[in-house]
Design a protein around this motif. Sequence first.
Motif, PDB file in Angstrom:
ATOM      1  N   LYS A 139     -35.156  -3.045  51.635  1.00 32.76           N
ATOM      2  CA  LYS A 139     -35.243  -1.703  51.066  1.00 32.76           C
ATOM      3  C   LYS A 139     -34.645  -0.708  52.062  1.00 32.76           C
ATOM      4  O   LYS A 139     -35.018  -0.679  53.222  1.00 32.76           O
ATOM      5  CB  LYS A 139     -36.698  -1.350  50.762  1.00 32.76           C
ATOM      6  N   ALA A 140     -33.714   0.105  51.574  1.00 31.08           N
ATOM      7  CA  ALA A 140     -33.086   1.137  52.401  1.00 31.08           C
ATOM      8  C   ALA A 140     -34.051   2.297  52.601  1.00 31.08           C
ATOM      9  O   ALA A 140     -35.062   2.409  51.901  1.00 31.08           O
ATOM     10  CB  ALA A 140     -31.810   1.632  51.724  1.00 31.08           C
ATOM     11  N   ARG A 141     -33.735   3.162  53.532  1.00 27.79           N
ATOM     12  CA  ARG A 141     -34.578   4.344  53.773  1.00 27.79           C
ATOM     13  C   ARG A 141     -34.721   5.189  52.517  1.00 27.79           C
ATOM     14  O   ARG A 141     -35.739   5.835  52.310  1.00 27.79           O
ATOM     15  CB  ARG A 141     -33.994   5.194  54.884  1.00 27.79           C
ATOM     16  N   SER A 142     -33.690   5.169  51.685  1.00 23.34           N
ATOM     17  CA  SER A 142     -33.712   5.934  50.435  1.00 23.34           C
ATOM     18  C   SER A 142     -34.659   5.316  49.407  1.00 23.34           C
ATOM     19  O   SER A 142     -34.942   5.921  48.387  1.00 23.34           O
ATOM     20  CB  SER A 142     -32.305   5.992  49.837  1.00 23.34           C
ATOM     21  N   GLY A 143     -35.108   4.092  49.681  1.00 26.82           N
ATOM     22  CA  GLY A 143     -35.993   3.395  48.754  1.00 26.82           C
ATOM     23  C   GLY A 143     -35.258   2.424  47.851  1.00 26.82           C
ATOM     24  O   GLY A 143     -35.869   1.647  47.138  1.00 26.82           O
ATOM     25  N   LYS A 144     -33.916   2.462  47.895  1.00 26.34           N
ATOM     26  CA  LYS A 144     -33.117   1.572  47.053  1.00 26.34           C
ATOM     27  C   LYS A 144     -33.130   0.159  47.619  1.00 26.34           C
ATOM     28  O   LYS A 144     -32.967  -0.037  48.822  1.00 26.34           O
ATOM     29  CB  LYS A 144     -31.688   2.098  46.967  1.00 26.34           C
ATOM     30  N   GLU A 145     -33.309  -0.830  46.749  1.00 25.40           N
ATOM     31  CA  GLU A 145     -33.299  -2.220  47.183  1.00 25.40           C
ATOM     32  C   GLU A 145     -31.868  -2.736  47.256  1.00 25.40           C
ATOM     33  O   GLU A 145     -30.997  -2.298  46.509  1.00 25.40           O
ATOM     34  CB  GLU A 145     -34.100  -3.084  46.217  1.00 25.40           C
ATOM     35  N   TYR A 146     -31.641  -3.660  48.189  1.00 26.17           N
ATOM     36  CA  TYR A 146     -30.332  -4.278  48.328  1.00 26.17           C
ATOM     37  C   TYR A 146     -30.502  -5.691  48.846  1.00 26.17           C
ATOM     38  O   TYR A 146     -31.578  -6.070  49.320  1.00 26.17           O
ATOM     39  CB  TYR A 146     -29.427  -3.453  49.246  1.00 26.17           C
ATOM     40  N   LEU A 147     -29.440  -6.491  48.723  1.00 27.24           N
ATOM     41  CA  LEU A 147     -29.467  -7.868  49.217  1.00 27.24           C
ATOM     42  C   LEU A 147     -28.995  -7.915  50.654  1.00 27.24           C
ATOM     43  O   LEU A 147     -28.056  -7.219  51.035  1.00 27.24           O
ATOM     44  CB  LEU A 147     -28.536  -8.748  48.377  1.00 27.24           C
ATOM     45  N   ARG A 148     -29.653  -8.764  51.433  1.00 33.88           N
ATOM     46  CA  ARG A 148     -29.273  -9.024  52.824  1.00 33.88           C
ATOM     47  C   ARG A 148     -29.149 -10.517  53.017  1.00 33.88           C
ATOM     48  O   ARG A 148     -29.941 -11.281  52.470  1.00 33.88           O
ATOM     49  CB  ARG A 148     -30.374  -8.566  53.779  1.00 33.88           C
ATOM     50  N   SER A 149     -28.199 -10.913  53.818  1.00 27.80           N
ATOM     51  CA  SER A 149     -28.112 -12.317  54.211  1.00 27.80           C
ATOM     52  C   SER A 149     -29.266 -12.622  55.153  1.00 27.80           C
ATOM     53  O   SER A 149     -29.634 -11.780  55.984  1.00 27.80           O
ATOM     54  CB  SER A 149     -26.801 -12.596  54.941  1.00 27.80           C
ATOM     55  N   ASN A 150     -29.828 -13.803  55.034  1.00 27.59           N
ATOM     56  CA  ASN A 150     -30.850 -14.208  55.995  1.00 27.59           C
ATOM     57  C   ASN A 150     -30.193 -14.355  57.361  1.00 27.59           C
ATOM     58  O   ASN A 150     -29.090 -14.895  57.463  1.00 27.59           O
ATOM     59  CB  ASN A 150     -31.493 -15.529  55.581  1.00 27.59           C
ATOM     60  N   PRO A 151     -30.833 -13.872  58.414  1.00 23.96           N
ATOM     61  CA  PRO A 151     -30.229 -13.968  59.749  1.00 23.96           C
ATOM     62  C   PRO A 151     -30.089 -15.421  60.197  1.00 23.96           C
ATOM     63  O   PRO A 151     -31.027 -16.200  60.100  1.00 23.96           O
ATOM     64  CB  PRO A 151     -31.206 -13.199  60.640  1.00 23.96           C
ATOM     65  N   ASP A 152     -28.863 -15.766  60.640  1.00 17.40           N
ATOM     66  CA  ASP A 152     -28.633 -17.124  61.139  1.00 17.40           C
ATOM     67  C   ASP A 152     -27.544 -17.172  62.212  1.00 17.40           C
ATOM     68  O   ASP A 152     -27.071 -18.235  62.571  1.00 17.40           O
ATOM     69  CB  ASP A 152     -28.284 -18.068  59.992  1.00 17.40           C
TER      70      ASP A 152
END
Length: 71
Positions: free
Chosen positions: A45-58
């Motif tokens: 979730k961004a600071r604006s509250g909008k959800e987004y996809l993130r790659s899992n850290p690897d």
Amino acid sequence: MKIDKVKKNAQGDITDVMINNNVYSIDEAIMMARDGKIEGVNVAKARSGKEYLRSNPDNIEANNLDNLPTF
């Protein structure tokens, strides 16, 4: 399922993803990721509250969503 390619708008935001030659909007992909149907990503979730996809850290930059091929 894994995201193979991404589509970006003029601002560089991911608008659609391709999985097994099927295209999904980013909103559909977020719901699928939330349900555990897409490997290698999570919903943030961004600071604006909008959800987004993130790659899992690897520590592999090549599989980060921004570095995937576009369509």
